[in-house]
Design a protein around this motif. Structure first.
Motif, PDB file in Angstrom:
ATOM      1  N   ASN A  45      20.040 -66.451   8.568  1.00 54.47           N
ATOM      2  CA  ASN A  45      20.452 -67.354   9.642  1.00 54.47           C
ATOM      3  C   ASN A  45      19.330 -68.341   9.954  1.00 54.47           C
ATOM      4  N   PHE A  46      19.729 -69.492  10.494  1.00 49.15           N
ATOM      5  CA  PHE A  46      18.750 -70.425  11.067  1.00 49.15           C
ATOM      6  C   PHE A  46      19.284 -70.925  12.399  1.00 49.15           C
ATOM      7  N   TRP A  47      18.396 -71.040  13.379  1.00 51.80           N
ATOM      8  CA  TRP A  47      18.799 -71.446  14.731  1.00 51.80           C
ATOM      9  C   TRP A  47      17.619 -72.151  15.390  1.00 51.80           C
ATOM     10  N   THR A  48      17.925 -73.214  16.135  1.00 55.58           N
ATOM     11  CA  THR A  48      16.849 -73.946  16.792  1.00 55.58           C
ATOM     12  C   THR A  48      17.317 -74.540  18.115  1.00 55.58           C
ATOM     13  N   GLN A  49      16.373 -74.729  19.028  1.00 54.26           N
ATOM     14  CA  GLN A  49      16.611 -75.373  20.318  1.00 54.26           C
ATOM     15  C   GLN A  49      15.694 -76.589  20.437  1.00 54.26           C
ATOM     16  N   PHE A  74       9.035 -83.811  24.999  1.00 55.19           N
ATOM     17  CA  PHE A  74      10.029 -83.441  24.007  1.00 55.19           C
ATOM     18  C   PHE A  74       9.424 -82.335  23.142  1.00 55.19           C
ATOM     19  N   MET A  75      10.198 -81.304  22.863  1.00 61.09           N
ATOM     20  CA  MET A  75       9.662 -80.218  22.048  1.00 61.09           C
ATOM     21  C   MET A  75      10.801 -79.491  21.335  1.00 61.09           C
ATOM     22  N   ILE A  76      10.428 -78.764  20.292  1.00 56.74           N
ATOM     23  CA  ILE A  76      11.313 -77.768  19.706  1.00 56.74           C
ATOM     24  C   ILE A  76      10.959 -76.459  20.395  1.00 56.74           C
ATOM     25  N   ARG A  77      11.834 -76.025  21.286  1.00 56.73           N
ATOM     26  CA  ARG A  77      11.525 -74.834  22.078  1.00 56.73           C
ATOM     27  C   ARG A  77      11.460 -73.595  21.205  1.00 56.73           C
ATOM     28  N   ARG A  78      12.409 -73.447  20.313  1.00 55.72           N
ATOM     29  CA  ARG A  78      12.405 -72.333  19.374  1.00 55.72           C
ATOM     30  C   ARG A  78      13.012 -72.797  18.052  1.00 55.72           C
ATOM     31  N   ALA A  79      12.479 -72.298  16.949  1.00 56.40           N
ATOM     32  CA  ALA A  79      13.073 -72.499  15.629  1.00 56.40           C
ATOM     33  C   ALA A  79      12.938 -71.178  14.888  1.00 56.40           C
ATOM     34  N   TYR A  80      14.069 -70.507  14.646  1.00 62.02           N
ATOM     35  CA  TYR A  80      14.067 -69.169  14.066  1.00 62.02           C
ATOM     36  C   TYR A  80      14.807 -69.159  12.730  1.00 62.02           C
ATOM     37  N   PHE A  81      14.111 -68.709  11.715  1.00 63.10           N
ATOM     38  CA  PHE A  81      14.734 -68.421  10.429  1.00 63.10           C
ATOM     39  C   PHE A  81      14.724 -66.913  10.287  1.00 63.10           C
ATOM     40  N   SER A  82      15.905 -66.286  10.180  1.00 64.95           N
ATOM     41  CA  SER A  82      15.963 -64.826  10.171  1.00 64.95           C
ATOM     42  C   SER A  82      16.597 -64.305   8.897  1.00 64.95           C
ATOM     43  N   THR A  95      13.602 -59.706  10.134  1.00 63.12           N
ATOM     44  CA  THR A  95      12.461 -60.581  10.416  1.00 63.12           C
ATOM     45  C   THR A  95      12.921 -61.909  11.000  1.00 63.12           C
ATOM     46  N   HIS A  96      12.150 -62.412  11.938  1.00 68.24           N
ATOM     47  CA  HIS A  96      12.250 -63.782  12.441  1.00 68.24           C
ATOM     48  C   HIS A  96      10.986 -64.516  12.003  1.00 68.24           C
ATOM     49  N   ILE A  97      11.126 -65.514  11.184  1.00 69.02           N
ATOM     50  CA  ILE A  97      10.017 -66.428  10.897  1.00 69.02           C
ATOM     51  C   ILE A  97      10.199 -67.590  11.857  1.00 69.02           C
ATOM     52  N   ALA A  98       9.254 -67.762  12.772  1.00 66.43           N
ATOM     53  CA  ALA A  98       9.543 -68.596  13.937  1.00 66.43           C
ATOM     54  C   ALA A  98       8.393 -69.532  14.291  1.00 66.43           C
ATOM     55  N   ALA A  99       8.784 -70.605  14.956  1.00 61.83           N
ATOM     56  CA  ALA A  99       7.844 -71.498  15.625  1.00 61.83           C
ATOM     57  C   ALA A  99       8.383 -71.730  17.028  1.00 61.83           C
ATOM     58  N   ASP A 100       7.486 -71.838  17.987  1.00 64.04           N
ATOM     59  CA  ASP A 100       7.861 -71.926  19.392  1.00 64.04           C
ATOM     60  C   ASP A 100       7.139 -73.096  20.050  1.00 64.04           C
ATOM     61  N   ARG A 101       7.866 -73.825  20.888  1.00 62.80           N
ATOM     62  CA  ARG A 101       7.262 -74.870  21.710  1.00 62.80           C
ATOM     63  C   ARG A 101       6.505 -75.906  20.870  1.00 62.80           C
ATOM     64  N   ILE A 102       7.103 -76.303  19.751  1.00 60.64           N
ATOM     65  CA  ILE A 102       6.487 -77.326  18.904  1.00 60.64           C
ATOM     66  C   ILE A 102       6.483 -78.644  19.663  1.00 60.64           C
ATOM     67  N   GLY A 103       5.315 -79.176  19.924  1.00 61.71           N
ATOM     68  CA  GLY A 103       5.200 -80.432  20.642  1.00 61.71           C
ATOM     69  C   GLY A 103       5.003 -80.287  22.136  1.00 61.71           C
ATOM     70  N   GLN A 104       4.938 -79.039  22.662  1.00 63.99           N
ATOM     71  CA  GLN A 104       4.712 -78.894  24.104  1.00 63.99           C
ATOM     72  C   GLN A 104       3.329 -79.393  24.469  1.00 63.99           C
TER      73      GLN A 104
END
Length: 399
Positions: A45-49, A74-82, A95-104
């Motif tokens: 799965n892939f999901w992002t906010q 402006f930011m990517i609050r969450r980006a999850y590749f599971s 597993t979640h391969i994730a990035a959080d708050r990109i650009g905060q």
């Protein structure tokens, strides 16, 4: 305190982001399923906010100790590749391969997947004897609260987590690696899924200054469901009329830590109740309440006077109503939330966080638009702890 014309600012968010999401509204949360043989299978799965956020008086622009600068972010609050699945019926993985708050604004911690970094946010192996007895080893949610102990951030009722558990511009009061910990959790479902237990032995705080004896952290949670069961590791913050839930939970979390050179126990316990009621006209009501009592809090709580080592309590409420029928191509759900952060120290004052918002579900939790307006209200303002407003627009897209 000087107030800005925040309405003009927050409504200036570009509509192109929302239009892009409308184009993706037909996607379901199904993921890509694969099967290698009869016993080895999984799902990707892939999901992002994506967020736009306006925060009033969030920075100290001239380094005089007074928060006086607004933030437009402006930011990517969450980006999850599971990736999840099982090698055999008795051995699974997630597993979640994730990035959080990109650009905060002002945030970058690549080792935990915050800011510009990418990290294994969740990563565990499950040994499954039966549904009643499973051993999960790796990095995972701490089995303590419902808000950030069992509820998936992909299916929250509100736009983000509670303020005291990492939401909006807040932080997490208990020891964690972005809400998770490394350890082993024994868990399972009894009574046809109506009773669930989780017990963890984890690392918790690892720093030599706060944990000189390298003591272990112990956390546990039990929950009872009176109607439909919740059998999975992740629950939903609102079931959108698909389940009738009355769940009562109890949790505890503790670790021996050092505060100012003196050894003492961080100890917190919680009691919570979650209610989801589908109605005959297709609408649904969701409500949740929680109480958390804390001795020697592990982490200071942002924008409050609750500091590490303090005792206190947190009260939280949230509720939402899923309107019947469709409005355009989606469904609308207004919600409200409230937190009261009570510090025991008589020389310190308390903080309240009020919020209202809307979810517009294009297709379930995977693809939605959200808006949240939150106000942090101090009983007494100081130079570094002030009343302020935060407005958040969110676009979530996933498959």
């Amino acid at each position: 305190m000087k107030k800005s014309n925040w309405l003009n600012r927050i409504w200036a968010i570009p509509l192109s982001v929302a239009i892009f999401t409308l184009c993706l509204a037909g996607q379901a949360w199904s993921g890509y399923k694969f099967e290698i043989n009869d016993s080895t299978k999984g799902e990707i799965n892939f999901w992002t906010q994506a967020w736009y956020q306006y925060v009033e008086d969030a920075n100290d622009s001239d380094n005089d100790g007074i928060l006086d600068e607004n933030v437009n972010d402006f930011m990517i609050r969450r980006a999850y590749f599971s990736i999840s699945g099982e090698a055999t019926p008795y051995l699974g993985f997630f597993t979640h391969i994730a990035a959080d708050r990109i650009g905060q604004d002002g945030l970058d911690n690549s080792s935990l997947g915050l800011g510009s970094g990418v990290a294994f946010r969740d990563l565990w192996i499950t040994l499954k004897q039966s549904e009643a007895l499973m051993l999960q080893v790796g990095r995972m949610y701490v089995p303590f609260t419902r808000n950030y102990g069992t509820t998936s951030t992909k299916s929250l009722l509100t736009t983000d987590l509670n303020w005291t558990q990492g939401g909006v511009r807040g932080n997490i009061f208990y020891p964690s690696k972005v809400g998770r910990d490394d350890g082993a959790t024994l868990w399972g479902n009894l009574m046809d899924g109506k009773f669930q237990y989780r017990f963890m032995v984890g690392e918790g705080v690892e720093s030599s200054s706060q944990n000189p004896d390298d003591s272990l952290r112990f956390a546990g949670r039990v929950s009872v469901n009176f109607f439909d069961p919740e059998k999975g590791w992740f629950n939903q913050g609102t079931y959108l009329g698909k389940k009738h839930i009355l769940a009562v939970g109890l949790g505890v979390d503790t670790q021996e830590l050092s505060f100012g050179g003196q050894t003492d126990d961080y100890l917190a316990w919680t009691a919570d109740v979650h209610y989801d009621l589908p109605l005959s006209n297709g609408s649904a009501i969701t409500a949740e309440a929680a109480y958390i009592n804390i001795d020697n809090v592990a982490n200071s709580i942002t924008y409050t006077q609750f500091a590490a080592g303090d005792n206190g309590a947190i009260y939280s409420l949230q509720a939402g109503y899923l309107l019947p029928g469709h409005i355009g191509i989606g469904r609308l759900q207004p919600f409200a939330h409230y937190e009261y952060i009570d510090v025991d120290d008589s020389s310190k004052d308390d903080t309240s966080v009020y919020g209202i918002g809307l979810n517009y579900f294009l297709k379930g939790h995977a693809n939605k638009l959200s808006f949240d307006l939150a106000y942090v209200d101090q009983e007494t303002e100081t130079t570094s702890v002030q009343d302020h407003l935060a407005a958040t627009f969110q676009v979530a897209v996933g498959f």
